[in-house]
Design an enzyme around this catalytic site. Structure first.
Site, PDB file in Angstrom:
ATOM      1  N   HIS A  18       5.253 -41.804  36.761  1.00  0.00           N
ATOM      2  CA  HIS A  18       6.397 -41.856  35.837  1.00  0.00           C
ATOM      3  C   HIS A  18       7.718 -41.807  36.599  1.00  0.00           C
ATOM      4  O   HIS A  18       8.606 -42.647  36.395  1.00  0.00           O
ATOM      5  CB  HIS A  18       6.309 -40.683  34.857  1.00  0.00           C
ATOM      6  N   GLU A  19       7.852 -40.821  37.465  1.00  0.00           N
ATOM      7  CA  GLU A  19       9.117 -40.651  38.183  1.00  0.00           C
ATOM      8  C   GLU A  19       9.354 -41.790  39.172  1.00  0.00           C
ATOM      9  O   GLU A  19      10.502 -42.165  39.419  1.00  0.00           O
ATOM     10  CB  GLU A  19       9.138 -39.301  38.913  1.00  0.00           C
ATOM     11  N   HIS A  22      11.306 -44.557  37.475  1.00  0.00           N
ATOM     12  CA  HIS A  22      12.757 -44.310  37.467  1.00  0.00           C
ATOM     13  C   HIS A  22      13.343 -44.556  38.853  1.00  0.00           C
ATOM     14  O   HIS A  22      14.401 -45.186  38.998  1.00  0.00           O
ATOM     15  CB  HIS A  22      13.041 -42.859  37.056  1.00  0.00           C
TER      16      HIS A  22
END
Length: 414
Positions: A18-19, A22
């Site tokens: 997920h990170e 980003h």
């Protein structure tokens, strides 16, 4: 121990993926990522990358974050009158500002800060031996914060709010998108490991170990043709047929036709529901394996969206699960092996991806909503307004997490 390891594995993979979404899109959009952290709390490992990002592993293996320049409350605060150690290059330009008590440079210049501008003017002014001096600060200088974390300073040109609207939108969406990709990959790998994709469009079924059919002597794959008076043509016919048959046979012993042979079989009762102990047959074709991951991900997404809708209209904490519930599920999955772990990983990754798109200011969905509002208004929401909304959203999410975790503990131990 295996339960703890599987929990940490699942949680870490989901958070990192997920990170990283980003992180990658932020860099593509020209946003400086000051820190990429795995875990929370005090850091136990750090590495300053050549790309200007500090990579850290922190002591609590729950969560993680990407610290972008100018994102949220990412500010450099140097109290006026405080002492800072400045490292200078050969031209006398500041390359490091040390706010910690660690001595990192024996030749550092001690400066009592009077004023500074690390975003636009890139200067710092202060007293050196009672004489007022001003130093230029390098665009790529680092700052060592009070806790010893060394990150890049954040000039305006590399801050989140100065990236293009499309770049900010994609940066916010990339985290949940990566979770969807991870979910599909986990389900696809599961299908290749187990040899095929579930095929519910037939009455051929796999006999589950320890189930009612297995105890009746059946194994591997069979043709399930009738339960009670109800014919079975596809897998989805089984559940309603069992419900109809057990209305007449209260003890759960029903007539079942398997492989053209009819006999009485004692069904197993679990949580008030009778079960015959079968799984869908597998479609072993390559195409089924390749597309099955998408199908399973879509099915998981449908379940999660339905659950969220039910929670909105019929709020119930029992419909939510926090770290305790995830740990329990991970422990059960660990006992059943890698296939169960992959299935749980895929489901949770899709779950987190969808949940993060809920338009609450503290979540990615809230940031995306602000991007959309900016696109419609043709001007950004005031930064103060965005900050207040984020604080409110964070407070609500914190209260919800506390309530869910406490509810998990009560359900588990009391």
């Amino acid at each position: 121990m295996m339960g703890i390891l599987s929990f940490l594995f699942i949680f870490a993979v989901i958070v990192i993926v997920h990170e990283y979404g980003h992180f990658a899109l932020a860099k593509k959009s020209g946003i400086l990522v000051r820190e990429f952290a795995i875990g929370m709390g005090p850091k136990i490992f750090s590495h300053q990358g050549k790309d200007g990002t500090l990579y850290t592993i922190r002591i609590l293996p729950f969560g993680g974050y990407v610290r972008m320049a100018g994102w949220g409350e990412d500010r450099v605060e140097i109290p006026k009158g405080s002492l800072v150690a400045l490292s200078l290059n050969a031209e006398g330009v500041v390359t490091r500002l040390n706010l910690s008590k660690k001595e990192l440079d024996h030749q550092a210049v001690p400066l009592q800060v009077l004023d500074y501008d690390l975003e636009e003017g890139l200067v710092i002014k202060g007293l050196l031996m009672d004489e007022e001096v001003t130093y230029s600060v390098d665009h790529d200088a680092t700052i060592v914060e009070k806790d010893g974390t060394e990150v890049r300073i954040a000039p305006l040109d590399v801050q989140y709010q100065n990236a293009s609207l499309l770049g900010r939108f994609l940066t916010n969406f990339a985290g949940p998108f990566n979770n969807f990709v991870l979910g599909v990959l986990a389900f696809s790998l599961l299908l290749f490991i187990q040899g095929g994709a579930p095929n519910p469009n037939t009455n051929h079924v796999r006999v589950a170990d320890g189930g009612a059919l297995a105890q009746a002597g059946y194994q591997n794959e069979v043709s399930l043709e009738k339960i009670g008076d109800s014919p079975i043509e596809v897998y989805t016919d089984i559940s309603p047929a069992i419900q109809e048959a057990t209305k007449k046979a209260k003890d759960g012993k029903v007539s079942v036709q398997v492989n053209q042979v009819t006999q009485e079989i004692q069904l197993q009762e679990m949580d008030g529901t009778y079960r015959i102990g079968v799984l869908p047959a597998l479609d072993t074709s390559l195409m089924a394996k390749l597309t099955g991951g998408f199908t399973m991900a879509a099915a998981a997404a449908g379940q999660i969206i339905t659950a969220l809708r039910n929670l909105i209209f019929n709020p119930d904490l029992n419909g939510l699960g926090g770290p305790v519930a995830i740990y329990q599920a991970s422990s059960l999955a660990a006992r059943d092996g890698w296939t169960s772990i992959l299935q749980l990983l895929g489901f949770l990754s899709i779950n987190i991806g969808i949940f993060n798109l809920v338009p609450i200011p503290a979540l990615d969905g809230g940031k995306i909503l602000l991007n959309i509002i900016e696109a419609v208004r043709r001007k950004p929401v005031k930064r103060e307004t965005e900050t207040y909304l984020t604080l409110i959203g964070t407070g609500l999410m914190l209260l919800l997490m506390i309530a869910v975790t406490w509810n998990d503990i009560v359900r588990t131990f009391f």
